[in-house]
Design a protein around this motif. Structure first.
Motif, short mmCIF file in Angstrom:
data_model
loop_
_atom_site.label_atom_id
_atom_site.label_comp_id
_atom_site.label_asym_id
_atom_site.label_seq_id
_atom_site.Cartn_x
_atom_site.Cartn_y
_atom_site.Cartn_z
N LYS A 260 0.82 -1.20 0.00
CA LYS A 260 0.00 0.00 0.00
C LYS A 260 0.86 1.26 0.00
CE LYS A 260 -4.04 -1.98 2.32
NZ LYS A 260 -4.93 -1.89 3.49
N LEU A 261 1.95 1.22 0.78
CA LEU A 261 2.83 2.38 0.85
C LEU A 261 3.50 2.63 -0.50
CD1 LEU A 261 4.46 1.87 4.36
CD2 LEU A 261 2.51 3.28 3.75
N LYS A 262 3.88 1.54 -1.18
CA LYS A 262 4.49 1.71 -2.50
C LYS A 262 3.49 2.30 -3.48
CE LYS A 262 6.05 -2.50 -3.13
NZ LYS A 262 6.78 -3.64 -3.74
N ASP A 263 2.23 1.91 -3.38
CA ASP A 263 1.19 2.43 -4.27
C ASP A 263 1.02 3.93 -4.08
OD1 ASP A 263 0.80 -0.10 -5.25
OD2 ASP A 263 -0.93 -0.53 -3.97
N ILE A 264 1.11 4.36 -2.81
CA ILE A 264 0.96 5.79 -2.51
C ILE A 264 2.08 6.59 -3.16
CG2 ILE A 264 1.01 7.50 -0.66
CD1 ILE A 264 -0.34 5.42 1.13
N ILE A 265 3.30 6.07 -3.05
CA ILE A 265 4.45 6.77 -3.63
C ILE A 265 4.39 6.71 -5.16
CG2 ILE A 265 6.96 6.75 -3.85
CD1 ILE A 265 5.93 7.83 -1.21
N ALA A 266 4.00 5.54 -5.69
CA ALA A 266 3.94 5.38 -7.14
C ALA A 266 2.92 6.33 -7.76
CB ALA A 266 3.59 3.94 -7.49
N ALA A 267 1.86 6.63 -7.03
CA ALA A 267 0.80 7.52 -7.54
C ALA A 267 1.18 8.98 -7.47
CB ALA A 267 -0.49 7.28 -6.76
N SER A 268 2.28 9.27 -6.77
CA SER A 268 2.69 10.66 -6.62
C SER A 268 3.34 11.18 -7.89
CB SER A 268 3.68 10.79 -5.45
OG SER A 268 4.22 12.09 -5.40
N SER A 269 2.96 12.36 -8.29
CA SER A 269 3.54 12.98 -9.50
C SER A 269 4.97 13.41 -9.27
CB SER A 269 2.69 14.18 -9.92
OG SER A 269 2.67 15.16 -8.87
N ASP B 128 13.49 4.27 -13.81
CA ASP B 128 12.99 3.01 -13.27
C ASP B 128 13.88 2.51 -12.13
OD1 ASP B 128 10.92 3.03 -15.05
OD2 ASP B 128 11.89 1.67 -16.49
N SER B 129 15.19 2.66 -12.30
CA SER B 129 16.10 2.21 -11.25
C SER B 129 15.93 3.01 -9.98
CB SER B 129 17.55 2.30 -11.74
OG SER B 129 17.89 3.65 -12.05
N ILE C 9 13.75 3.16 -4.28
CA ILE C 9 12.91 3.66 -3.18
C ILE C 9 11.89 2.61 -2.77
CG2 ILE C 9 11.25 4.78 -4.75
CD1 ILE C 9 12.26 5.93 -1.21
N PHE C 10 11.39 1.82 -3.73
CA PHE C 10 10.45 0.75 -3.40
C PHE C 10 11.11 -0.33 -2.55
CE2 PHE C 10 7.85 1.65 -7.50
CZ PHE C 10 7.24 2.72 -6.85
N ASP D 209 9.99 -1.47 1.23
CA ASP D 209 9.76 -2.87 1.63
C ASP D 209 10.62 -3.24 2.83
OD1 ASP D 209 7.87 -3.34 -0.32
OD2 ASP D 209 9.32 -4.12 -1.78
N ALA D 210 11.89 -2.83 2.80
CA ALA D 210 12.80 -3.16 3.90
C ALA D 210 12.36 -2.49 5.19
CB ALA D 210 14.22 -2.73 3.54
#
Length: 425
Positions: A1-10, A17-18, A23-24, A28-29
């Motif tokens: 869920k936290l990754k989704d929040i960051i991924a949705a950020s402009s 990609d790297s 950051i992903f 996770d860590a």
């Protein structure tokens, strides 16, 4: 869920990609690391609380949002107060006919609030000023009033443990006696030296191991296999994991002149006994016992509680001032605090030895014995008159016609005289 929040950020739209993958991986860590913040028992309680919350929402036929999205602050406060009452009357408990006490209700609501916060929602208990809302504060106070006085276990006098050892006829009974004598000097929690109903991996406090017990004589370490271990000058106990999250706290106690009530001898007896068992290591628990059938077991808290109650019953309420129904294993911890307090040990030292983070230990002992207030009334009348220094300037200005100035009481207060059981000479 936290990754989704960051991924949705402009804000990360221009990242490579790297860079995003990096950051992903950190996210996770960090999530995995947070799993070690609480023990399994706390995680289980938190999950149970939120399950009750979902049951509550289902019971009122509200399924729009688990986190009360769309409600204002005060509306959330009202709903949380209603949930608290549902918990209070046991709506989600297996024992429906029993009201839950304030502490249990408060903790349950707190666990639900933690889940809100971990999902990027505000704490639904707080008002617009960020403080615990008035409704819940009043509810907690009312529950406490209705719950009545909580019965505290009586502090255990050390003479009970002396009697216990004297009446020990078996290997197990002797082992238990020395274990309790050592524990009372350090005001230990029972889960620090006994196996309890809650598995160790589910709680923060861990049972002491042999490696946590050290002895010193003349400034040097005495090995566990030394035949004169009981003649050491002091014993050092390292509490690796504690309920208050403090780690690796070392507490030491010096030997006494008593042949029984002696922390060094008590732990020497325990350590030497366990070291003699086949297969014992530094990681062997101090509650380990070798049974007559050759089986290695761990001494259980319920067994020790029963033994303790039996000894108290044999001594009698007319001698102790309480019965077996008034005591439990916490009586050993509070008994250690009581013995230190009545001997004149400062509260800061008692806190250090018992590893209390405040003077909360006074709640366990303050009402039990007459000795607690011995000498207080006499000390109070010793200072029948005192002079208010704040009035000196005013009196000097007013009494201009008194050439000798205001008259002072020539008495110096010695604060040591105000200490309990401290006779002034």
């Amino acid at each position: 869920k936290l990754k989704d929040i960051i991924a949705a950020s402009s804000q990360f739209s221009d990242s490579s990609d790297s860079g995003r993958n990096l950051i992903f991986s950190y996210i996770d860590a960090a999530a995995i690391t947070r799993q070690d913040a609480t023990v399994e028992a706390t995680k289980s309680k938190r999950a149970s609380a939120f399950k009750a919350w979902k049951s509550f929402l289902h019971s009122i036929d509200f399924t729009r949002s688990l986190y009360l999205d769309g409600f204002d602050t005060f509306q959330k406060n009202i709903i949380m107060s209603a949930f608290a009452h549902a918990v209070r009357i046991g709506a989600f408990s297996s024992r429906r006919n029993e009201h839950l006490v304030e502490g249990t209700v408060n903790t349950t609501v707190s666990y639900v609030a933690q889940t809100f916060r971990s999902n990027n929602r505000g704490d639904p208990r707080l008002d617009t000023d960020g403080k615990m809302c008035f409704l819940l504060n009043e509810q907690w106070r009312a529950y406490k009033n209705l719950d009545g006085k909580r019965k505290k276990q009586k502090a255990l006098p050390m003479m009970v443990l002396r009697k216990m050892l004297d009446l020990s006829d078996s290997h197990w009974e002797t082992a238990v006696s020395w274990l309790l004598i050592g524990a009372i000097f350090f005001a230990m929690r029972s889960c620090e030296y006994l196996e309890t109903n809650t598995k160790e991996e589910y709680r923060r406090t861990k049972i002491l191991r042999l490696k946590n017990i050290a002895f010193k004589k003349n400034g040097g370490i005495v090995q566990h296999n030394d035949p004169d271990l009981a003649d050491s000058d002091l014993v050092i106990v390292t509490f690796e994991f504690q309920k208050n999250t403090k780690r690796d706290v070392q507490v030491h106690m010096f030997r006494t002149t008593d042949s029984v009530l002696n922390p060094v001898k008590a732990f020497a007896e325990t350590v030497s006994r366990i070291r003699s068992y086949p297969g014992s290591t530094d990681d062997t628990k101090i509650c380990t016992i070798l049974r007559s059938n050759g089986q290695i077991e761990e001494i259980k808290s319920n067994q020790v509680r029963d033994r303790l109650k039996t000894i108290v019953e044999l001594i009698g309420g007319e001698v102790l001032g309480f019965t077996k129904e008034d005591i439990g294993l916490h009586s050993v911890r509070s008994g250690g605090a009581m013995a230190m307090f009545l001997s004149g040990t400062s509260t800061i030292i008692i806190q250090r030895i018992g590893r209390w983070s405040s003077e909360a230990f006074l709640e366990y002992i303050r009402e039990q014995v007459e000795s607690f207030t011995a000498g207080v009334s006499q000390n109070m009348i010793n200072f029948e008159h005192f002079f208010n220094l704040n009035l000196i300037a005013t009196q000097t200005a007013v009494e201009t016609d008194n050439k000798s100035g205001p008259e002072f009481v020539p008495f110096q207060v010695q604060f040591s005289q105000l200490a309990l059981n401290n006779d002034s000479s």
